[in-house]
Motif scaffolding. Structure first.
Motif, short mmCIF file in Angstrom:
data_model
loop_
_atom_site.label_atom_id
_atom_site.label_comp_id
_atom_site.label_asym_id
_atom_site.label_seq_id
_atom_site.Cartn_x
_atom_site.Cartn_y
_atom_site.Cartn_z
N ASP A 1 -10.88 -12.61 10.30
CA ASP A 1 -11.16 -14.21 10.67
C ASP A 1 -9.71 -14.60 11.06
OD1 ASP A 1 -13.90 -14.17 10.93
OD2 ASP A 1 -14.09 -15.26 9.05
N TRP A 2 -9.88 -16.13 11.73
CA TRP A 2 -8.45 -16.78 12.06
C TRP A 2 -7.37 -16.60 11.11
CZ3 TRP A 2 -6.18 -20.83 10.36
CH2 TRP A 2 -6.77 -21.96 9.45
N HIS A 3 -7.96 -16.80 9.81
CA HIS A 3 -7.10 -16.83 8.72
C HIS A 3 -5.95 -15.84 8.88
CE1 HIS A 3 -11.07 -18.53 7.88
NE2 HIS A 3 -10.42 -19.57 7.66
N ALA A 4 -6.29 -14.67 8.90
CA ALA A 4 -5.44 -13.41 8.90
C ALA A 4 -4.92 -13.05 10.08
CB ALA A 4 -6.12 -12.39 8.20
N ALA A 5 -5.64 -13.60 11.30
CA ALA A 5 -5.08 -13.21 12.68
C ALA A 5 -3.69 -13.22 12.92
CB ALA A 5 -6.27 -13.90 13.69
N PRO A 6 -2.98 -14.35 12.47
CA PRO A 6 -1.69 -14.65 12.87
C PRO A 6 -0.54 -13.48 12.57
CG PRO A 6 -2.33 -16.67 12.25
CD PRO A 6 -3.50 -15.73 11.71
N SER A 7 -1.00 -12.81 11.41
CA SER A 7 -0.38 -11.59 10.82
C SER A 7 -0.24 -10.52 11.80
CB SER A 7 -0.89 -11.15 9.42
OG SER A 7 -2.12 -10.52 9.71
N LEU A 8 -1.43 -10.30 12.47
CA LEU A 8 -1.20 -9.26 13.65
C LEU A 8 -0.23 -9.51 14.87
CD1 LEU A 8 -4.93 -8.47 13.90
CD2 LEU A 8 -3.42 -7.53 12.07
N ALA A 9 -0.14 -10.91 14.98
CA ALA A 9 0.99 -11.27 16.21
C ALA A 9 2.05 -11.17 15.77
CB ALA A 9 0.39 -12.76 16.57
N TRP A 10 2.54 -11.28 14.38
CA TRP A 10 3.96 -11.37 13.81
C TRP A 10 4.09 -9.88 13.82
CZ3 TRP A 10 6.36 -9.68 9.17
CH2 TRP A 10 7.65 -10.29 9.18
N MET A 11 3.16 -9.13 13.26
CA MET A 11 3.32 -7.66 12.97
C MET A 11 3.97 -6.98 14.19
SD MET A 11 0.72 -4.91 11.64
CE MET A 11 -0.22 -4.06 13.23
N ARG A 12 3.29 -7.61 15.49
CA ARG A 12 3.80 -6.72 16.76
C ARG A 12 4.98 -7.52 17.39
NH1 ARG A 12 1.04 -3.09 15.95
NH2 ARG A 12 -1.18 -2.60 17.12
N THR A 13 5.43 -8.80 17.06
CA THR A 13 6.37 -9.49 17.76
C THR A 13 7.64 -10.01 17.10
OG1 THR A 13 5.30 -11.67 17.47
CG2 THR A 13 4.76 -10.57 19.66
N ALA A 14 7.57 -9.85 15.79
CA ALA A 14 8.71 -10.27 15.14
C ALA A 14 9.77 -9.13 14.56
CB ALA A 14 8.18 -11.01 13.73
N SER A 15 10.00 -8.27 15.42
CA SER A 15 10.58 -7.00 15.18
C SER A 15 10.39 -6.55 13.71
CB SER A 15 12.10 -7.41 15.58
OG SER A 15 12.44 -8.59 15.13
N PHE A 16 9.41 -6.49 13.31
CA PHE A 16 8.80 -6.06 12.11
C PHE A 16 8.89 -4.41 11.94
CE2 PHE A 16 5.50 -5.08 8.91
CZ PHE A 16 6.27 -5.57 7.69
N GLY A 17 8.68 -4.01 13.29
CA GLY A 17 8.74 -2.41 13.46
C GLY A 17 7.67 -1.89 13.32
#
Ligand code: GLC
Length: 390
Positions: free
Chosen positions: A124-140
């Motif tokens: 759901d929307w609550h956890a959705a931002p984590s996927l964006a962060w995983m892809r874009t925040a140079s998390f690796g």
């Protein structure tokens, strides 16, 4: 996630799916926000680690607690944005901040505790931002498959635009997304997901049409090759009329006649005639416009000359509650409304009612009808979404 915290059907799925996957040999680690209510209940628990949640304007700290629940490991991610909100669901801006913080904290916890998943599955929307962060925040973790399950499309996290920016998340750039959706948590997460699933096959199709797509139908249709419906299930050991302590009488699926004892017990509680042949109808639901409580009440109102008894259990939208209140007051001799979330009574209803009404306007999956099927309360449903599929 049951049994730790429950607001709606998502809790049953989030609580029971990891156990079902574990039976296939999958090592699932479930992460939940360490809500203030949970924190109070688990006061003795010691933190395992603290991790950093970076933002453009500085760093926040998240705590990681872990515990075993029915043999599954659950991580509880805590911190200031979560402590600041008293309820699981509250004001949109505050919720967006706390859930974005939670999702980033959960990924940082994986890294810091040395556990690298083969799939990250957000609900759901609550956890959705984590996927964006995983892809874009140079998390690796650019190649780690990201799966997003949509349990209820209209809830996109509206009001969360500013919170995403505070955590440095840029708007989605998928050309199929309308402008208004690019800064919202759910569409943003979907734009970064490798796969999107819904909780029933019919709903996966429905949301690609204007009637159910909430304005995202073109985007969802563009992802059709990576959009699947996977039907929810219920745990047959948790929902088992042969081993349920709540009803007056337990029964097996080959002794449905024993249900009559449970029906009579309900009729007695409400002071109604204990007629075996008067259909006893039950409805167990959040009182939300989605669930069509008003449709059921209007239909019963029109059935003046037909025998029925009706019990509605659930709470929610004050306007729907008021309508249910008025209906029960006008039909005291055969209708009752219990404005509570009461798992014990709900099991007695599944075990004693003849029919379970589920007239939802739309239904991504729905669990009550499956519980009704398991207990022999015949579901009478609208043919939509998961109600159609089950
Ligand atoms: C949401 C949906 C419901 C679904 C549940 C679990 O509550 O409205 O249809 O069964 O999530 O997936």
């Amino acid at each position: 996630a049951t049994p730790l915290v429950k607001v709606g059907g998502l809790a049953d799925v989030a609580g029971e799916l990891p156990r079902a996957l574990a039976r296939y040999g999958v090592d699932v680690q479930l992460a939940l926000p360490f809500y203030p209510g949970l924190k109070a209940e688990l006061a003795g628990l010691r933190p395992l680690a603290t991790v950093e949640v970076p933002r453009p304007d500085g760093v926040q700290t998240a705590t990681v607690h872990a515990l075993e629940v029915d043999g599954r490991r659950v991580w509880l991610i805590g911190g200031e944005p979560i402590d600041a909100a008293p309820a699981v669901y509250g004001a949109p801006e505050q919720d967006a901040a706390k859930f974005t913080f939670f999702g980033i904290g959960a990924l940082q916890a994986c890294r810091s505790l040395g556990w690298e998943p083969e799939v990250v599955h957000a609900h759901d929307w609550h956890a959705a931002p984590s996927l964006a962060w995983m892809r874009t925040a140079s998390f690796g973790w650019d190649r780690t498959p990201a799966l997003l399950t949509v349990h209820n499309l209209p809830y996109m996290g509206a009001g969360g635009e500013a919170a995403l920016a505070e955590y440095g998340l840029r708007p989605a750039d998928d050309p199929h997304l309308p402008d208004w959706a690019r800064r919202l948590p759910l569409p943003l997460g979907m734009s970064h997901a490798d796969w999107i699933t819904t909780v029933s096959p019919s709903y996966a199709g429905e949301i690609q049409t204007p009637a159910f797509g909430c304005g995202l139908e073109a985007f969802l249709a563009s992802r059709a090759g990576r959009l699947r419906g996977i039907l929810n299930g219920i745990d047959p050991r948790v929902w088992n009329p042969g081993a349920d302590a709540a009803p007056e009488r337990r029964y097996a699926t080959d002794s449905l006649e024993d249900r009559l004892t449970n029906k009579t017990a309900l009729q007695r509680i409400f002071g109604w005639p204990e007629h075996g042949r008067t259909p006893l109808l039950a409805m167990i639901t959040r009182l939300d416009v989605q669930k069509g409580v008003d449709l059921a009440l209007d239909a019963l109102e029109a059935l003046q000359d037909v025998r029925w008894q009706f019990i509605l259990l659930g709470r929610g939208d004050p306007a729907v509650e008021a309508q249910a209140e008025a209906f029960a007051a006008a039909h005291r001799d055969r209708a009752a409304f219990i404005p509570q979330f009461d798992p014990f009574l709900s099991r007695r209803l599944y075990a004693g009612a003849d029919m379970l009404l589920v007239p939802s306007r739309y239904e991504p999956c729905g669990l009550a009808q499956m519980m009704g099927l398991r207990y022999g309360a015949v579901p009478v449903v609208r043919a939509t979404g998961g109600l159609r599929d089950t």
